[in-house]
Scaffold this motif. Structure first.
Motif, mmCIF file in Angstrom:
data_model
loop_
_atom_site.group_PDB
_atom_site.id
_atom_site.type_symbol
_atom_site.label_atom_id
_atom_site.label_comp_id
_atom_site.label_asym_id
_atom_site.label_seq_id
_atom_site.Cartn_x
_atom_site.Cartn_y
_atom_site.Cartn_z
ATOM 1 N N VAL A 140 -14.490 -21.797 -5.033
ATOM 2 C CA VAL A 140 -13.736 -21.328 -3.867
ATOM 3 C C VAL A 140 -14.311 -19.985 -3.418
ATOM 4 O O VAL A 140 -15.122 -19.369 -4.113
ATOM 5 C CB VAL A 140 -12.230 -21.162 -4.192
ATOM 6 C CG1 VAL A 140 -11.605 -22.485 -4.580
ATOM 7 C CG2 VAL A 140 -12.031 -20.132 -5.308
ATOM 8 N N LEU A 141 -13.872 -19.533 -2.269
ATOM 9 C CA LEU A 141 -14.308 -18.221 -1.793
ATOM 10 C C LEU A 141 -13.599 -17.092 -2.534
ATOM 11 O O LEU A 141 -14.177 -16.042 -2.797
ATOM 12 C CB LEU A 141 -14.034 -18.090 -0.294
ATOM 13 C CG LEU A 141 -14.353 -16.714 0.309
ATOM 14 C CD1 LEU A 141 -15.855 -16.459 0.301
ATOM 15 C CD2 LEU A 141 -13.804 -16.599 1.720
ATOM 16 N N GLY A 142 -12.331 -17.314 -2.888
ATOM 17 C CA GLY A 142 -11.528 -16.215 -3.419
ATOM 18 C C GLY A 142 -11.034 -15.336 -2.280
ATOM 19 O O GLY A 142 -11.204 -14.115 -2.295
ATOM 20 N N ALA A 143 -10.438 -15.971 -1.266
ATOM 21 C CA ALA A 143 -10.086 -15.265 -0.034
ATOM 22 C C ALA A 143 -9.024 -14.198 -0.239
ATOM 23 O O ALA A 143 -8.873 -13.304 0.599
ATOM 24 C CB ALA A 143 -9.602 -16.272 1.025
ATOM 25 N N GLU A 144 -8.297 -14.257 -1.369
ATOM 26 C CA GLU A 144 -7.301 -13.215 -1.607
ATOM 27 C C GLU A 144 -7.936 -11.830 -1.698
ATOM 28 O O GLU A 144 -7.279 -10.812 -1.443
ATOM 29 C CB GLU A 144 -6.508 -13.528 -2.878
ATOM 30 C CG GLU A 144 -7.223 -13.313 -4.193
ATOM 31 C CD GLU A 144 -8.149 -14.462 -4.565
ATOM 32 O OE1 GLU A 144 -8.762 -14.397 -5.655
ATOM 33 O OE2 GLU A 144 -8.242 -15.430 -3.783
ATOM 34 N N ARG A 145 -9.213 -11.771 -2.034
ATOM 35 C CA ARG A 145 -9.902 -10.477 -2.087
ATOM 36 C C ARG A 145 -9.977 -9.847 -0.695
ATOM 37 O O ARG A 145 -9.867 -8.628 -0.538
ATOM 38 C CB ARG A 145 -11.309 -10.662 -2.666
ATOM 39 C CG ARG A 145 -11.304 -11.205 -4.105
ATOM 40 C CD ARG A 145 -12.693 -11.559 -4.593
ATOM 41 N NE ARG A 145 -13.328 -12.561 -3.775
ATOM 42 C CZ ARG A 145 -14.481 -12.400 -3.136
ATOM 43 N NH1 ARG A 145 -15.146 -11.246 -3.236
ATOM 44 N NH2 ARG A 145 -15.008 -13.368 -2.410
ATOM 45 N N PHE A 146 -10.147 -10.676 0.324
ATOM 46 C CA PHE A 146 -10.147 -10.184 1.699
ATOM 47 C C PHE A 146 -8.738 -9.787 2.116
ATOM 48 O O PHE A 146 -8.549 -8.802 2.831
ATOM 49 C CB PHE A 146 -10.710 -11.251 2.638
ATOM 50 C CG PHE A 146 -12.191 -11.427 2.513
ATOM 51 C CD1 PHE A 146 -13.055 -10.751 3.354
ATOM 52 C CD2 PHE A 146 -12.726 -12.261 1.547
ATOM 53 C CE1 PHE A 146 -14.434 -10.896 3.244
ATOM 54 C CE2 PHE A 146 -14.096 -12.419 1.414
ATOM 55 C CZ PHE A 146 -14.951 -11.732 2.261
ATOM 56 N N THR A 147 -7.750 -10.562 1.675
ATOM 57 C CA THR A 147 -6.365 -10.226 1.976
ATOM 58 C C THR A 147 -6.038 -8.821 1.480
ATOM 59 O O THR A 147 -5.464 -8.005 2.203
ATOM 60 C CB THR A 147 -5.409 -11.238 1.311
ATOM 61 O OG1 THR A 147 -5.710 -12.552 1.778
ATOM 62 C CG2 THR A 147 -3.961 -10.911 1.621
ATOM 63 N N VAL A 148 -6.407 -8.536 0.240
ATOM 64 C CA VAL A 148 -6.115 -7.225 -0.352
ATOM 65 C C VAL A 148 -6.855 -6.120 0.404
ATOM 66 O O VAL A 148 -6.269 -5.109 0.784
ATOM 67 C CB VAL A 148 -6.502 -7.212 -1.844
ATOM 68 C CG1 VAL A 148 -6.395 -5.802 -2.418
ATOM 69 C CG2 VAL A 148 -5.614 -8.176 -2.634
ATOM 70 N N ALA A 149 -8.151 -6.324 0.639
ATOM 71 C CA ALA A 149 -8.955 -5.277 1.280
ATOM 72 C C ALA A 149 -8.487 -4.993 2.696
ATOM 73 O O ALA A 149 -8.373 -3.823 3.108
ATOM 74 C CB ALA A 149 -10.427 -5.694 1.292
ATOM 75 N N LEU A 150 -8.197 -6.039 3.463
ATOM 76 C CA LEU A 150 -7.785 -5.858 4.854
ATOM 77 C C LEU A 150 -6.388 -5.268 4.956
ATOM 78 O O LEU A 150 -6.121 -4.406 5.799
ATOM 79 C CB LEU A 150 -7.863 -7.191 5.595
ATOM 80 C CG LEU A 150 -9.277 -7.730 5.832
ATOM 81 C CD1 LEU A 150 -9.229 -9.198 6.257
ATOM 82 C CD2 LEU A 150 -10.004 -6.910 6.875
ATOM 83 N N ALA A 151 -5.485 -5.735 4.100
ATOM 84 C CA ALA A 151 -4.109 -5.224 4.154
ATOM 85 C C ALA A 151 -4.054 -3.733 3.830
ATOM 86 O O ALA A 151 -3.203 -3.012 4.361
ATOM 87 C CB ALA A 151 -3.220 -6.007 3.198
ATOM 88 N N GLU A 152 -4.943 -3.281 2.976
ATOM 89 C CA GLU A 152 -4.958 -1.858 2.627
ATOM 90 C C GLU A 152 -5.290 -0.977 3.825
ATOM 91 O O GLU A 152 -4.976 0.219 3.836
ATOM 92 C CB GLU A 152 -5.975 -1.606 1.507
ATOM 93 C CG GLU A 152 -5.527 -2.118 0.147
ATOM 94 C CD GLU A 152 -6.581 -1.897 -0.916
ATOM 95 O OE1 GLU A 152 -7.727 -1.498 -0.558
ATOM 96 O OE2 GLU A 152 -6.282 -2.116 -2.113
ATOM 97 N N GLU A 153 -5.924 -1.549 4.848
ATOM 98 C CA GLU A 153 -6.337 -0.769 6.018
ATOM 99 C C GLU A 153 -5.289 -0.745 7.131
ATOM 100 O O GLU A 153 -5.502 -0.113 8.163
ATOM 101 C CB GLU A 153 -7.653 -1.340 6.568
ATOM 102 C CG GLU A 153 -8.805 -1.301 5.588
ATOM 103 C CD GLU A 153 -9.118 0.111 5.129
ATOM 104 O OE1 GLU A 153 -9.086 1.032 5.974
ATOM 105 O OE2 GLU A 153 -9.385 0.299 3.924
ATOM 106 N N ILE A 154 -4.173 -1.433 6.951
ATOM 107 C CA ILE A 154 -3.128 -1.452 7.984
ATOM 108 C C ILE A 154 -2.375 -0.130 7.941
ATOM 109 O O ILE A 154 -1.758 0.228 6.931
ATOM 110 C CB ILE A 154 -2.154 -2.623 7.757
ATOM 111 C CG1 ILE A 154 -2.901 -3.952 7.931
ATOM 112 C CG2 ILE A 154 -0.982 -2.548 8.737
ATOM 113 C CD1 ILE A 154 -2.069 -5.174 7.595
ATOM 114 N N THR A 155 -2.425 0.598 9.039
ATOM 115 C CA THR A 155 -1.787 1.919 9.096
ATOM 116 C C THR A 155 -0.649 1.991 10.102
ATOM 117 O O THR A 155 0.157 2.921 10.040
ATOM 118 C CB THR A 155 -2.821 2.999 9.460
ATOM 119 O OG1 THR A 155 -3.440 2.668 10.703
ATOM 120 C CG2 THR A 155 -3.902 3.090 8.385
ATOM 121 N N ASP A 156 -0.586 1.052 11.046
ATOM 122 C CA ASP A 156 0.517 1.072 11.997
ATOM 123 C C ASP A 156 1.842 1.042 11.235
ATOM 124 O O ASP A 156 2.051 0.183 10.366
ATOM 125 C CB ASP A 156 0.417 -0.134 12.928
ATOM 126 C CG ASP A 156 1.596 -0.204 13.888
ATOM 127 O OD1 ASP A 156 1.542 0.479 14.921
ATOM 128 O OD2 ASP A 156 2.566 -0.915 13.567
#
Length: 215
Positions: A140-156
């Motif tokens: 698999v890709l292991g897409a949860e790694r992208f979930t974690v990285a992208l969510a950390e950048e949400i600042t709104d």
């Protein structure tokens, strides 16, 4: 800066990071042969087609294009910049004679989208290479790694509050709400705002709370 450009930047920088959440779906492709000990090729084909659709939707997201409803979906996908690279892999997944080849094609398409996601620089780069799904003989890709990285950048503050309220899975993966058309697949519902807003609780969204925080 006009309103459309402001809205586009908000979607790109704050909303889009919430949609990269595809942890277990790809692991189901080999569920019959690899786990249960019998050949469920039809079930694997159905799951493969579902994954192809989701990957196509992610391609629209990565290119910041809205995915149209089913009648025009495939044609609009063909106009994306990434279509030339993705289409052979997606066609291969749909026509694969067995789940192992189907898995390889899906993983390849996911890797293409992972590289393109890194190219948006919404978060720090994440390794786009496929990997083993725990100890199982599944890739698999292991897409949860992208979930974690992208969510950390949400600042709104509104969206940050929403993500924080939804909590974590497995102690570190944000439970992202996604979009209503990930939960509802009815043109009659999605074409009428009063109807699709009623689906918000399915995604864990309290519109009253979000509305108050946005004021």
């Amino acid at each position: 800066m006009n309103g459309i450009e402001i809205a586009g930047r908000y979607y790109r920088d704050e909303v889009a990071p919430q949609l990269w959440d595809r942890r277990h779906a790809a692991a189901l492709l080999g569920a019959g042969s690899e786990v249960l000990g019998y050949d469920d090729d039809l079930g694997s084909r159905v799951l493969g087609a579902r994954l192809v659709r989701e990957l196509m939707r992610l391609a629209f997201l990565v290119e910041r294009r809205w995915a149209p409803y089913g009648k025009w979906f495939g044609r609009a996908f063909g106009e994306l910049e990434s279509a030339a690279e993705l289409k052979p892999l997606l066609d291969g997944a749909l026509g694969a004679p067995g789940w192992r080849e189907r898995e390889r094609m899906v993983a390849g398409a996911a890797t293409v989208l992972a590289r393109r996601t890194n190219g948006l620089m919404l978060a720090g780069p994440v390794d786009p290479a496929p990997r083993q799904f725990y100890e199982r003989d599944i890739t698999v890709l292991g897409a949860e790694r992208f979930t974690v990285a992208l969510a950390e950048e949400i600042t709104d503050p509104v969206l940050r509050g929403l993500v924080d309220r939804l909590g974590l899975r497995h102690g570190h993966i944000p439970r992202l709400p996604g979009t209503v058309d990930q939960a509802v697949d009815s043109t009659d519902a999605l074409a009428i705002p009063e109807r699709f807003r009623k689906a918000a609780p399915l995604l864990g969204i309290d519109l009253h709370v979000v509305g108050r925080e946005a004021v």
